[in-house]
Each structure stands twice: as C-alpha cells, then as structure tokens.
Write an enzyme that holds these catalytic residues in place. Structure first.
Site, PDB file in Angstrom:
ATOM      1  N   PHE A   1     -44.686 -32.778  34.192  1.00 49.72           N
ATOM      2  CA  PHE A   1     -44.931 -31.989  32.991  1.00 49.72           C
ATOM      3  C   PHE A   1     -45.393 -32.961  31.899  1.00 49.72           C
ATOM      4  O   PHE A   1     -44.773 -34.000  31.698  1.00 49.72           O
ATOM      5  CB  PHE A   1     -43.629 -31.287  32.598  1.00 49.72           C
TER       6      PHE A   1
ATOM      7  N   ASP B   1     -36.111 -35.418  36.467  1.00 47.40           N
ATOM      8  CA  ASP B   1     -36.127 -34.269  35.570  1.00 47.40           C
ATOM      9  C   ASP B   1     -35.865 -33.020  36.415  1.00 47.40           C
ATOM     10  O   ASP B   1     -36.622 -32.713  37.343  1.00 47.40           O
ATOM     11  CB  ASP B   1     -37.490 -34.192  34.853  1.00 47.40           C
TER      12      ASP B   1
ATOM     13  N   TYR C   1     -32.854 -23.596  29.074  1.00 51.22           N
ATOM     14  CA  TYR C   1     -33.385 -22.243  28.839  1.00 51.22           C
ATOM     15  C   TYR C   1     -34.160 -21.657  30.005  1.00 51.22           C
ATOM     16  O   TYR C   1     -34.715 -20.585  29.889  1.00 51.22           O
ATOM     17  CB  TYR C   1     -34.220 -22.195  27.556  1.00 51.22           C
ATOM     18  N   LYS C   2     -34.236 -22.378  31.125  1.00 50.97           N
ATOM     19  CA  LYS C   2     -34.960 -21.839  32.279  1.00 50.97           C
ATOM     20  C   LYS C   2     -33.951 -21.119  33.178  1.00 50.97           C
ATOM     21  O   LYS C   2     -33.378 -20.121  32.767  1.00 50.97           O
ATOM     22  CB  LYS C   2     -35.729 -22.959  32.963  1.00 50.97           C
TER      23      LYS C   2
ATOM     24  N   ARG D   1     -48.373 -17.739  37.814  1.00 48.00           N
ATOM     25  CA  ARG D   1     -47.117 -18.310  38.269  1.00 48.00           C
ATOM     26  C   ARG D   1     -46.018 -17.246  38.203  1.00 48.00           C
ATOM     27  O   ARG D   1     -45.920 -16.520  37.204  1.00 48.00           O
ATOM     28  CB  ARG D   1     -46.806 -19.462  37.319  1.00 48.00           C
TER      29      ARG D   1
HETATM   30  C1  LIG Z   1     -39.591 -27.074  30.471  1.00 49.07           C
HETATM   31  C2  LIG Z   1     -39.760 -28.533  30.660  1.00 49.07           C
HETATM   32  C3  LIG Z   1     -39.547 -29.422  29.606  1.00 49.07           C
HETATM   33  C4  LIG Z   1     -39.232 -28.863  28.249  1.00 49.07           C
HETATM   34  O1  LIG Z   1     -39.088 -29.796  27.277  1.00 49.07           O
HETATM   35  P1  LIG Z   1     -38.527 -29.394  25.835  1.00 49.07           P
HETATM   36  O2  LIG Z   1     -38.116 -30.692  25.302  1.00 49.07           O
HETATM   37  O3  LIG Z   1     -37.403 -28.421  26.039  1.00 49.07           O
HETATM   38  O4  LIG Z   1     -39.619 -28.723  25.086  1.00 49.07           O
HETATM   39  C5  LIG Z   1     -39.648 -30.775  29.866  1.00 49.07           C
HETATM   40  N1  LIG Z   1     -39.964 -31.236  31.090  1.00 49.07           N
HETATM   41  C6  LIG Z   1     -40.187 -30.401  32.122  1.00 49.07           C
HETATM   42  C7  LIG Z   1     -40.519 -30.941  33.464  1.00 49.07           C
HETATM   43  C8  LIG Z   1     -40.114 -29.028  31.929  1.00 49.07           C
HETATM   44  O5  LIG Z   1     -40.349 -28.194  32.935  1.00 49.07           O
END
Ligand SMILES: *Cc1c(COP(=O)(O)O)cnc(C)c1O
Length: 426
Positions: free
Chosen positions: A129, A200, A236-237, A385
C-alpha cells in the site's frame, strides 16, 4: 471448490447451515444493501452505539477526570491490545492500540532501523500500500543516507534481501489483488540474512489466521524459530472499529526493552506523572505509546474486536474462503461474456478475504453496482474489489451481488456520463 450452487435457494441452505450465522444479527446493516467493502471500512456492530453513549454520558460526563483510573481509560490501549493479540497470535503484552497504521509504521521503522546498525535498506514490494512506502521515504528524508527504500516485485523479495537489508517490510495481503505473502517463509528468509521484519496486517487481522509468534505458511504450517519482529494493523477494516479507528502495533518481547521510540511522548515515559524534563522510556511495550489515548475511539474498536474474538477463527477462515470461491465461480459462470479477468489468486489459501476482477470499465461498473445497493470498491487502474466479511456476509449475498453485476452488464447500466469521472474517494 465443490459444485457451484444452481439457485439462490442453494445459497440460502448454505447460510442456514453456517455456524457463524448468528453474528449477522449483531451488526447494523442498512436494508437493501449488500455490503462487500468490509475490507475498507468494516460494518457497525450493534453494541457500538450504546457503548459510546454510555462512554460519553456515563463515563466522560459522570466521571470526568476520575475516569482515567475509575473506568480504566489509561489502561485501554493495553487491554484492547491484549484482545487483538489473541487474534494475531501474539502474547498479551506484545500488542498495543495507538495512533494510526501509518504512524505506527513510522514508529517501528525508526526503532527497527536503529536495531540493525550498519544496514540502511528497507526492502518492500510493488504490491504494498503506498502509504507504507511513503513512510519509509519520509524517514529516509530525515535520516539521510542511513535509510533508503528499495522496492521490488512481490516474487523477488526473498532474493533481494542482502547484507544491507535492515528491514523487510511487507503487507501480508495485497490491498488490490488479495495476494497473500507467505509469512513463515518471508520471516525465515529475512532472519537468515540478518534482517528484521515489519509485517503490515491491515487486511489480515480478523480476516485470515495470523500467528506473529509462530508465523504460518500458506498451507497452515508454522515457522520453527523466532517469529515476526514487528507488525502493525488497522482497526477500521475487518476489526470493525469505525471510520479512522485507532490502529495497533506489535513488538516481539525480545525487542521491547531495546527499541528507542522516535516519537518519545510523555505517556511512553517510565514515569509520566513525575514530569521529568528528560525522557526515559517505560519498560516493555508501553514506551511505544506516545500520547493520551483516544478513549472514545478505543472503546468503539473494542466492540468490534470483542465480536471478532467470539467467532471461531477456523470457521471464519473457512467461510471467507468459501464466499470468495463462490464469488469467483459465479462471476466466471454467469458473467463470462462480459470481459472480467480474475486479478486475485484462484487458490483461496493464497489470498485474503477479498476478490478483485479487472475490467476496463471497472470504475463505472462499480458505481452502477453501488447505485443498486451492492457496495464494493474500485482500485486504479481497473480493479473492482469485493471484500467478504465472514461475520456478516453470506452465500445469498454473494449470489445477489453476482446477479446484480450480471444485470448491470446485460443492460449496460454502467454506461452513464456521470460515472466517467472519478470521485475523490473510490
Ligand atoms: C488501510 C491501510 C493503511 C491505512 O493507513 P492509515 O494510516 O489508517 O490511513 C495502511 N497500510 C495498509 C497496507 C492498508 O491496507
């Protein structure tokens, strides 16, 4: 997968037999919506609104500043962290709820690079990401030639680890395609070459089995040897903590008294209320707390985590795989004429709880689906998705979503001028 259901009633029968069936009633989902975007923003647990009302009125309003002790506000980041620890195969004192995913990454990157002196490379992959890569770039600006980012293709990571690799930083589940890295293999390869790992878990926690202490391979085997060094994850996911919920971080016990926090805030001090002029880190993971916890937001996250913890992990994974397989099978059978290409691994052990298809008109198709109550999302350049949350999605939802997709394609309902320009959030 076994045979594809021929009718919606077949799907309903599968839902009736589902051991996780009762969890759906514990979420507030709007009528007429099939929500397949829990991988981006999880749904609202019914417990959350009353809990927050009590937090605001009873705790904040009633206890005022006494609440830090009387209602355990100060301890909440550790308490909820301990619950998340059970979901990700860590010890209770190895996980902390704090800040956001990106900020936690920054904290861990800064600490880990110092623990591997003489090495300067943070190795990651093109499937990561972007914010994860940006955080390394930002740290690199600060540290100059002591930190540089190297990005290779996902399949090339292992071979790219060398004597300059300080950290291998990977997101276990690719946010676009759902492709899953082999955590056991990646951890072993990094350690064999003297590198540390930061995983992550944004799309893993609550979605697939994770064991940070004894990382899993794609077939469910385990790494024999030291587990993951560091990890972060998103609230939040799949954890259903609400928009912008606090994130979590993991520091393996063996590193806890060695990490030096770059964000050395007062609440990570050994004695915050001594108000010393000089920073001394707290023992253990507490030093990774920077600031006053966002107590209301942590309480909302706790509701989501509690629900997840109640559901059997193996049942969750089995259902998530079954829903993904069903979706792939039905799209390929019922929308075969419409030009969708599977962008996710076909083998469900190699993907997270989401399925993506590529289509040149992906953005407009997703807008047409959303207008009909089937909510997924779009990721540039051409991916639609769909996330499958085993606690609140069922087989009949998958059936209805594919039937809607087919209708959108057969009537060209996606082909409207207002869906040719992309909105700010896709
Ligand atoms: C959703 C997500 C984030 C989100 O980062 P925020 O700091 O909450 O905005 C970061 N890394 C990955 C891989 C994600 O999927």
């Amino acid at each position: 997968m076994s045979e594809l259901p021929m009718t919606r009633a077949d799907c309903e029968a599968l839902d009736t037999a589902d051991p996780l069936r009762s969890f759906r009633d514990r979420f507030d989902l709007p009528d007429g919506v099939i929500y397949l975007d829990g991988n981006s923003l999880g749904a609202l647990p019914k417990a959350t609104a009353p809990r927050l009302a009590e937090m605001v009125g009873g705790e904040w309003g009633g206890e005022l500043i006494r609440g830090w002790l009387s209602r355990g506000w100060m301890a909440a980041p550790r308490a909820v962290g301990a619950k998340i620890a059970r979901l990700v195969g860590a010890e209770a004192d190895e996980v902390l709820v704090a800040d956001t995913t990106a900020i936690n990454l920054f904290k861990l990157l800064a600490a880990a690079i110092e623990l591997n002196p003489g090495r300067t490379t943070v190795l990651s992959d093109t499937g990561n990401f972007p914010t994860d890569l940006y955080m390394v770039q930002g740290l690199g600006t600060l540290l100059g030639d002591r930190c540089r980012l190297r990005v290779v293709e996902p399949e090339a990571v292992e071979a790219a680890i060398d004597d300059d690799t300080a950290i291998v930083m990977l997101t276990e589940i690719d946010y676009r395609t759902g492709r899953r890295h082999d955590m056991a293999r990646g951890t072993r390869a990094a350690h064999a070459k003297g590198a540390l790992t930061i995983w992550d878990l944004a799309h893993s926690a609550g979605a697939i089995p994770v064991d940070l202490n004894r990382p899993l391979d794609l077939d469910g085997g385990r790494l024999d040897g030291p587990g993951a060094d560091f990890a972060v994850g998103c609230g939040y996911k799949y954890l259903n903590g609400g928009p912008g919920a606090p994130a979590f971080l993991y520091v393996a016990r063996r590193w806890q008294d060695k990490v030096r926090p770059a964000l050395s805030g007062w609440l990570g001090h050994a004695e915050p209320f001594a108000f010393d002029l000089d920073y001394r880190p707290a023992p253990g993971i507490d030093r990774m707390i920077c600031s006053t916890p966002s107590v209301l937001a942590v309480a909302a996250l706790d509701c989501g985590v509690e629900l997840m913890a109640e559901a059997d992990a193996a049942a969750r994974h089995a259902k998530s795989r079954a829903l993904g397989d069903l979706f792939v099978g039905l799209v390929e059978r019922d929308c075969a004429a419409h030009g969708f290409t599977l962008a996710s691994p076909r083998n469900s052990t190699q993907r997270g709880s989401q399925v993506s298809f590529a289509h040149p008109q992906g953005y407009s198709i997703m807008q047409a689906l959303i207008a009909r109550g089937v909510i997924g999302d779009f990721r540039a350049p051409d991916l639609i998705r769909f996330g499958f949350a085993p606690l609140y999605n069922g087989h009949a939802d998958v059936w209805d979503a594919v039937a809607t997709l087919r209708a959108v394609m057969e009537t060209a309902a996606w082909d409207r001028p207002e869906w040719r320009t992309r909105a700010a959030v896709t």
